[in-house]
Design an enzyme around this catalytic site. Sequence first.
Site, PDB file in Angstrom:
ATOM      1  N   LYS A   1      14.825   7.315 -38.097  1.00 53.88           N
ATOM      2  CA  LYS A   1      13.802   6.190 -38.847  1.00 53.88           C
ATOM      3  C   LYS A   1      14.593   5.410 -40.320  1.00 53.88           C
ATOM      4  O   LYS A   1      15.195   5.209 -40.821  1.00 53.88           O
ATOM      5  CB  LYS A   1      13.353   7.202 -40.594  1.00 53.88           C
ATOM      6  CG  LYS A   1      12.663   6.473 -41.455  1.00 53.88           C
ATOM      7  CD  LYS A   1      12.127   7.935 -42.572  1.00 53.88           C
ATOM      8  CE  LYS A   1      10.915   7.660 -43.112  1.00 53.88           C
ATOM      9  NZ  LYS A   1      10.786   8.239 -44.516  1.00 53.88           N
TER      10      LYS A   1
ATOM     11  N   LYS B   1      10.454   6.164 -35.945  1.00 54.09           N
ATOM     12  CA  LYS B   1       9.415   5.389 -36.503  1.00 54.09           C
ATOM     13  C   LYS B   1       9.828   4.096 -37.539  1.00 54.09           C
ATOM     14  O   LYS B   1      11.053   3.902 -38.353  1.00 54.09           O
ATOM     15  CB  LYS B   1       9.617   6.788 -37.718  1.00 54.09           C
ATOM     16  CG  LYS B   1       8.375   6.337 -39.183  1.00 54.09           C
ATOM     17  CD  LYS B   1       8.403   7.414 -40.174  1.00 54.09           C
ATOM     18  CE  LYS B   1       7.569   7.268 -41.061  1.00 54.09           C
ATOM     19  NZ  LYS B   1       7.968   8.023 -42.413  1.00 54.09           N
TER      20      LYS B   1
END
Length: 339
Positions: free
Chosen positions: A204, A264
């Site tokens: 992330k 992500k």
Amino acid sequence: MNENFKLYISKRPRRLRKSQAILNLCTETRVSVQDLILPVFVKEGLNGADEIKSMPKIYRHTIDSLLRYCQKALEVGINAIAPFPMVDAIDKSLDAREAHNPMSLANRAISAVKKHFPEMLVIADIALDPYTSHGHDGILDESGEWILNDTTVGILSDMAVSAAEAGADIVAPSDMMDGRVGAIREALDENNLTDTAIMAYSAKYASAFYGPFRDAIGSAPKAKGKTKKYLDKRGYQLNPANANEAIKEALLDEDEGADIVMVKPAMAYLDIIAKVKANTTLPVAAYQVSGEYSMIWASAQKGWLDYQRTRDEALVSIKRAGADMILTYFANDFIETNK
Ligand code: PBG
């Protein structure tokens, strides 16, 4: 123009692009409803949904409105949702205690969905940012500058257990603290929640593409003057310049017991999706985040891009890069136009 100009070549790749029928037969990647996970926003109250300004057609739902939305999603074939709560200011604190309240908004939403639609897979977000008064994903130390890793992981473990007990099929730690996947696995197992899976937000990134999401759940700090300043999460989320570090994180999470790993955002990180896919045997998820959604919408509204084609191209590129599943705010719309 010389119409008689002739090439003597035996290979002409364009033969396979001559008709829609042959294009269809040679298509390597397809996005189907079965690949998609729909993120949803939930708020307190009754009988209401308000559209998020920076995310056209995406709503903050009260629990009853969320149930109607789930019903519609199931009707078009969406079988997985990822709820995100918009927590009232009164429930935010420095120690994020509401995060593991069995009756928190998120847990009430999870139970309601599972009670009405047991077949809907529910993926619970595990992170403290909706619950801290400052909006960070963890507990701050005395300096107010650094997130305390282990203290935060202790709370995340309790939060994961409470979400699983509320009925979540999958818990998805999105905080980027070290060691959280292992700790959460242990906590779940100790509580006889051995069948609850972990989808780890492994890679992330500290991305500017989360802007509209932070507006949506109200974790964005107050606007200072005219320019909005977003929280700096570089002390825990990944440096956008790094790829090896993403592999390291994914392998650590796999080792600690993750069942699915995630990358992500998606479109600016297609190389990372491909690399993570090549380095793990676990299924790989990709999160097409709020900014990716809003950016396509905004340019379409200006007439600068074709909404449907850019949306579908973005989604297929994520799948082609190696994602087995995609979290996307486009899920409903994509299916409506690609039945
Ligand atoms: C935080 C969280 C974020 C998103 C999901 N969980 C944003 C952040 O790190 O501030 C972003 C999702 C999106 O932008 O669509 N735990």
